[in-house]
Design an enzyme around this catalytic site. Sequence first.
Site, PDB file in Angstrom:
ATOM      1  CE  LYS A 174      47.116  -0.159  -5.063  1.00  0.00           C
ATOM      2  NZ  LYS A 174      46.772  -0.314  -3.495  1.00  0.00           N
ATOM      3  CD  GLU A 248      50.685 -16.217  -6.102  1.00  0.00           C
ATOM      4  OE1 GLU A 248      50.241 -16.939  -5.220  1.00  0.00           O
ATOM      5  OE2 GLU A 248      51.596 -16.898  -6.901  1.00  0.00           O
ATOM      6  CB  CYS A 282      47.065 -16.372   1.174  1.00  0.00           C
ATOM      7  SG  CYS A 282      48.889 -16.717   1.145  1.00  0.00           S
ATOM      8  CD  GLU A 382      41.509 -16.046   2.053  1.00  0.00           C
ATOM      9  OE1 GLU A 382      41.052 -14.661   1.512  1.00  0.00           O
ATOM     10  OE2 GLU A 382      42.619 -16.159   2.105  1.00  0.00           O
TER      11      GLU A 382
HETATM   12  P1  NAD Z   1      42.462  -6.843  -1.227  1.00  0.00           P
HETATM   13  O1  NAD Z   1      41.877  -7.691  -2.506  1.00  0.00           O
HETATM   14  O2  NAD Z   1      41.181  -6.164  -0.723  1.00  0.00           O
HETATM   15  O3  NAD Z   1      43.627  -5.852  -1.893  1.00  0.00           O
HETATM   16  C1  NAD Z   1      44.689  -6.446  -2.259  1.00  0.00           C
HETATM   17  C2  NAD Z   1      45.214  -5.013  -3.135  1.00  0.00           C
HETATM   18  O4  NAD Z   1      44.698  -4.749  -4.130  1.00  0.00           O
HETATM   19  C3  NAD Z   1      45.484  -3.706  -2.307  1.00  0.00           C
HETATM   20  O5  NAD Z   1      46.511  -3.186  -2.499  1.00  0.00           O
HETATM   21  C4  NAD Z   1      44.388  -3.015  -2.626  1.00  0.00           C
HETATM   22  O6  NAD Z   1      44.357  -1.515  -2.485  1.00  0.00           O
HETATM   23  C5  NAD Z   1      43.965  -3.230  -4.338  1.00  0.00           C
HETATM   24  N1  NAD Z   1      42.656  -3.252  -4.929  1.00  0.00           N
HETATM   25  C6  NAD Z   1      41.577  -3.263  -4.212  1.00  0.00           C
HETATM   26  N2  NAD Z   1      40.596  -3.331  -5.320  1.00  0.00           N
HETATM   27  C7  NAD Z   1      41.380  -3.190  -6.313  1.00  0.00           C
HETATM   28  C8  NAD Z   1      40.924  -3.461  -7.468  1.00  0.00           C
HETATM   29  N3  NAD Z   1      39.701  -3.347  -7.869  1.00  0.00           N
HETATM   30  N4  NAD Z   1      41.821  -2.921  -8.513  1.00  0.00           N
HETATM   31  C9  NAD Z   1      43.113  -2.894  -8.478  1.00  0.00           C
HETATM   32  N5  NAD Z   1      43.585  -3.094  -7.216  1.00  0.00           N
HETATM   33  C10 NAD Z   1      42.748  -3.091  -6.121  1.00  0.00           C
HETATM   34  O7  NAD Z   1      43.090  -8.053  -0.271  1.00  0.00           O
HETATM   35  P2  NAD Z   1      43.810  -7.608   1.077  1.00  0.00           P
HETATM   36  O8  NAD Z   1      42.641  -7.412   2.209  1.00  0.00           O
HETATM   37  O9  NAD Z   1      44.772  -6.720   0.997  1.00  0.00           O
HETATM   38  O10 NAD Z   1      44.609  -9.051   1.286  1.00  0.00           O
HETATM   39  C11 NAD Z   1      43.842 -10.300   1.857  1.00  0.00           C
HETATM   40  C12 NAD Z   1      43.740 -11.287   0.596  1.00  0.00           C
HETATM   41  O11 NAD Z   1      45.108 -11.658  -0.012  1.00  0.00           O
HETATM   42  C13 NAD Z   1      43.392 -12.808   1.088  1.00  0.00           C
HETATM   43  O12 NAD Z   1      42.342 -12.957   0.204  1.00  0.00           O
HETATM   44  C14 NAD Z   1      44.511 -13.463   1.144  1.00  0.00           C
HETATM   45  O13 NAD Z   1      44.398 -14.768   1.017  1.00  0.00           O
HETATM   46  C15 NAD Z   1      45.269 -12.701  -0.126  1.00  0.00           C
HETATM   47  N6  NAD Z   1      46.742 -13.086  -0.166  1.00  0.00           N
HETATM   48  C16 NAD Z   1      47.128 -14.125  -1.023  1.00  0.00           C
HETATM   49  C17 NAD Z   1      48.622 -14.545  -1.162  1.00  0.00           C
HETATM   50  C18 NAD Z   1      48.780 -15.500  -1.903  1.00  0.00           C
HETATM   51  O14 NAD Z   1      50.220 -15.616  -2.234  1.00  0.00           O
HETATM   52  N7  NAD Z   1      48.154 -16.283  -2.630  1.00  0.00           N
HETATM   53  C19 NAD Z   1      49.319 -13.746  -0.280  1.00  0.00           C
HETATM   54  C20 NAD Z   1      48.780 -12.753   0.861  1.00  0.00           C
HETATM   55  C21 NAD Z   1      47.552 -12.757   0.783  1.00  0.00           C
END
Ligand code: NAD
Length: 476
Positions: A174, A248, A282, A382
């Site tokens: 997704k 992650e 991240c 963050e």
């Molecule tokens: P987000 O948590 O807002 O969304 C991530 C994904 O989850 C999206 O596909 C979103 O549509 C989906 N989503 C949102 N709410 C959900 C729910 N309740 N249930 C299931 N799916 C849901 O994150 P973002 O803004 O897309 O990305 C930024 C974050 O990602 C930052 O915190 C960053 O640190 C983290 N990140 C971590 C890594 C890692 O490897 N540790 C890598 C890249 C990004």
Amino acid sequence: MPFDQLYLGGEWVDPTLEPIVVRSPHDGSVVGEAANGSVGDIDRAVALARRSLEIGPWPRLAPEERIAAVERLAAAYVARADELAELITRENGSPLLFSRIGQVGSIATMIEGFVAAARATAWHERLEGPYGPYEVVREPVGVVAAIPAFNVPQVIIIGKLIPALLAGCTVVVKPSPEVPLDALVLAEVVAAAGLHDGVVSIVPGGAGAGRHLVAHRDVDLVTFTGSTPVGREIGRVCGEQMKRMALELGGKSAAIVLEDADVGRTAEGLRFSSFINNGQACAAQTRVLAPRSRYGEVVDALEDAIARFTIGDPLDLATEIGPVVNRRQQAKVLASIRDGMVDGARVVIGGPAPIDGLEAGCYVRPTLFADARNDMAIARDEIFGPVLTVIPYGDEAEAVRLANDSPYGLAGSVWTADRDRGREIALQVRAGTFGVNRYGPDPTTPFGGFKASGVGREYGAEGLRAFVEIKALHGV
Ligand code: NAD
């Protein structure tokens, strides 16, 4: 290419929902419209994945046959690499050079790492124990739900999809609603690789689709990359259902500058590691811990490094800092900068003012805070934008304590003339990856977080293991 259909287990299907409109974070123009998956589409994708897992050939193929399919996928991927990189930049504002080299350009190496790990895995292992002979069988964990973040979308999806496939799992991806277009190109790549029906579905959608997928009773494992609050919510659902999960999550990584560091080289290194992908990384090194004895020097060198950034259209190969992904993220980053100022930290360069000529985009001035404390919000939360905070420390023990005084534990670095000393510091910081005099991701070595930065590891052999269930057979 048209982006108006969903990829459900090998078939292109018309969506029922209105499309997702993707706007350029550079100027607000429409980049494209993408098919938007409903909960019904998610249900269909999961049903196809379940059926393929239970009666399809994919989980039952010899490992070498799955490797051959993944290698076909990798070849088809490389043929679309330039197109994918440009699309990511149009969607989320990643500087094109970084999309090409740091993102899409790393995929072939990442896949090679997974293939090597699959070849080295003993899928059926006959052993002799004190109670007689037995066999250890490594089986696919089952139907996998893969939910990626927006910032490095291809790296994240491939880091989940390929090991899942090599383990014999079936997968429903997704993609994030900010970056659905490159994900649909990936669906074409998957189609070109000729996988069996039902094995892979790619269904872009929002949080509702994600939530539905996570809670689906026919999903065996959720592999998620995103923010820590959403990770916690997913963890609760998976825990309740006893589903496997790999999370992650966010980070607030510290770069420790030791007294003997070459300050000029350190600032050059952090210019890359702290501001990579417009600060939307991240593992970005977002807290600099500098010794009081050289604090002014470190701040001056970082100011100089930041002042030299080329900021602007991310499609320009000379651009080093592009916009953040959308207006919401821009407002969030600007609010964090204002909070830092209210809390008493000093803006050395940058700040919340718009950038002349770039007002139509979601730009944020690369910002350096000095005179900050580790308990300020700018040092704890963050921010996910181009914001760096320099915090003074007294001795090395205090530096380590401050580095560890964070809810997160994703990454870190130490900058020193003495590599052995650097290694000793690295061993004391609770973080999943750590660099001495550098920090950059490596898509073949274990990656993941301590503490609130997540559960599990991705890439290479560790990344493959996440998709494997172990069965012990006795009396065989
Ligand atoms: P987000 O948590 O807002 O969304 C991530 C994904 O989850 C999206 O596909 C979103 O549509 C989906 N989503 C949102 N709410 C959900 C729910 N309740 N249930 C299931 N799916 C849901 O994150 P973002 O803004 O897309 O990305 C930024 C974050 O990602 C930052 O915190 C960053 O640190 C983290 N990140 C971590 C890594 C890692 O490897 N540790 C890598 C890249 C990004």
